[in-house]
Design a protein around this motif. Sequence first.
Motif, short mmCIF file in Angstrom:
data_model
loop_
_atom_site.label_atom_id
_atom_site.label_comp_id
_atom_site.label_asym_id
_atom_site.label_seq_id
_atom_site.Cartn_x
_atom_site.Cartn_y
_atom_site.Cartn_z
N ALA A 382 0.83 -1.21 0.00
CA ALA A 382 0.00 0.00 0.00
C ALA A 382 0.86 1.25 0.00
CB ALA A 382 -0.94 -0.01 1.21
N THR A 383 1.95 1.25 0.75
CA THR A 383 2.79 2.44 0.87
C THR A 383 3.54 2.71 -0.43
OG1 THR A 383 3.07 2.03 3.24
CG2 THR A 383 4.65 3.52 2.19
N ILE A 384 4.09 1.68 -1.04
CA ILE A 384 4.78 1.88 -2.33
C ILE A 384 3.82 2.47 -3.35
CG2 ILE A 384 5.88 0.71 -4.28
CD1 ILE A 384 6.97 -1.35 -2.22
N GLY A 385 2.61 1.90 -3.43
CA GLY A 385 1.63 2.39 -4.40
C GLY A 385 1.19 3.81 -4.11
N ASP A 386 0.93 4.12 -2.85
CA ASP A 386 0.46 5.44 -2.47
C ASP A 386 1.51 6.51 -2.75
OD1 ASP A 386 -1.34 7.34 -0.99
OD2 ASP A 386 0.38 7.37 0.37
N VAL A 387 2.75 6.26 -2.34
CA VAL A 387 3.81 7.26 -2.55
C VAL A 387 4.04 7.47 -4.04
CG1 VAL A 387 6.27 7.75 -2.24
CG2 VAL A 387 4.92 6.88 -0.33
N TYR A 388 4.00 6.41 -4.83
CA TYR A 388 4.21 6.56 -6.28
C TYR A 388 3.08 7.37 -6.91
CZ TYR A 388 4.80 5.58 -11.20
OH TYR A 388 4.95 5.72 -12.56
N ARG A 389 1.85 7.08 -6.54
CA ARG A 389 0.72 7.80 -7.14
C ARG A 389 0.72 9.28 -6.75
NH1 ARG A 389 -1.68 2.80 -5.94
NH2 ARG A 389 -2.33 3.52 -3.88
N SER A 390 1.16 9.59 -5.53
CA SER A 390 1.10 10.97 -5.07
C SER A 390 2.33 11.80 -5.40
CB SER A 390 0.86 11.01 -3.55
OG SER A 390 1.91 10.36 -2.86
N THR A 391 3.48 11.15 -5.59
CA THR A 391 4.72 11.90 -5.80
C THR A 391 5.52 11.46 -7.03
OG1 THR A 391 6.15 10.42 -4.50
CG2 THR A 391 4.92 12.12 -3.29
#
Length: 475
Positions: A382-391
Amino acid sequence: MQYVSTRGGMTPASFSDVLIEGLAPDGGLVVPERMPHLDFDEIENLRKLTYPQLAAQILRLFATDIPRETLSELCERAYSSANFPTEGVVPLKPIGDDLTLLGLSEGPTLAFKDMAMQFLGQAIEHVLEQRGEHLNIVGATSGDTGSAAEYAFRDKPNVAVFMLSPQGRMSPFQRAQMYSLTEPTIHNIAMEGVFDDAQAHLKALATDLEFKKRHSIGAVNSINLGRVTAQSVYYFWAYLRLTDALSDDQRESFEFSVTVPSGNFGNILAGHFAQQMGVPIRRLVLAANENNVLDEFFRTGAYRPRASAETHATSSPSMDISRASNIERFIFELLGRDPEKLSAVWKQLDDTGELDLSEHLDDLHNKYGFASGTSRHDDRIATIGDVYRSTGVLLDPHTADGVKVAREHVEAGVPMLVLETAKPAKFAEIVREAAGVAPEVPAELAKLLDAPQHVVKMANDEEALRAYIAENALS
């Protein structure tokens, strides 16, 4: 500056001596007799230095037996643009949520271990040349230490490396980086079991003083204090870069927190060293994966290392460790730097398999500023996906563990730094699963995945290991 053992059975020694010895002869870990300290003005005087210059200034506080000019030359070679091509060596990258990544993976093996290992490669070779000696390094790796050590020493004529790794427990990229090397002084040994088994063999050899002397055995795992002192440098660098735009008054009241993905407790121990030396770190937040022995310790004061069979194989494999070597250095500090108390609690650990240090919880949290948390497979996805989508920034799974735990400990007005562990290319499968894109792999490193691999498979057998070292060691 002199160095002693956590267990009290070592004659005070110089920095050069402990670089070569690694583990203390009484089975303890080497620590400084006293921790050096810099005041605010002394740290401010470091602000305009390059990273190699900063490293020389900080390491000079520990390596007092190495001439100043020589130490500067060693640091310039270690942190050269050839080894670390990124401007500044260690970049800082904001990723939102009041978090900033400290980029420690710009070195030759794309992992933070290069930051200390490149210095050790230069410093150990220098000491050996001065003494007319050679060294057979025996190391253990859960993923990144092995390649960092082998790349640091592959061209050093006075050093051979015997690196133990757990069979089937590293990523394909990690294996390729190590096993593709062809230098005759590099020996890769894939052992049955887990990292903790390999580390136990390493310590057994290091405390067999006759075998150690006969075969000139040394160590570059973080049991070697040189690793920890070199890692403390980037905490100073982080503070200086975070405060470059602030006024003197703002800097005097500035504090920041750091979250560190942790397996063997070396990287976060370096942060503790930096904190003791004067860097204004408010919280040292330990991020564990499913092998969360250290998270339990910092939450409850109970230290319960797990057996090999209970050590999980996870998607952040470099942290698949259940018995962290460097915790002994911190517990020594927690017990008032008393070797008799340390020896007593370590005997209790050997006898019962656990320690109850809950009476020290207040010191853990308030005197030393430790906090902790656990991240699991679904969290890192979840964290890898979230950080990639937002930044647009891709994280490796270990750094994702750090970001997940860091978010739980952010305090208003206190910047939170997350220490990067490795480039995502080293863990392409989980990154692709989480973010839907493949991380970029440098062309010269991509070739390693198809290169022939050179590795000896071995049972979890100390006698077989001894025989192999005796047959192949430099002499």
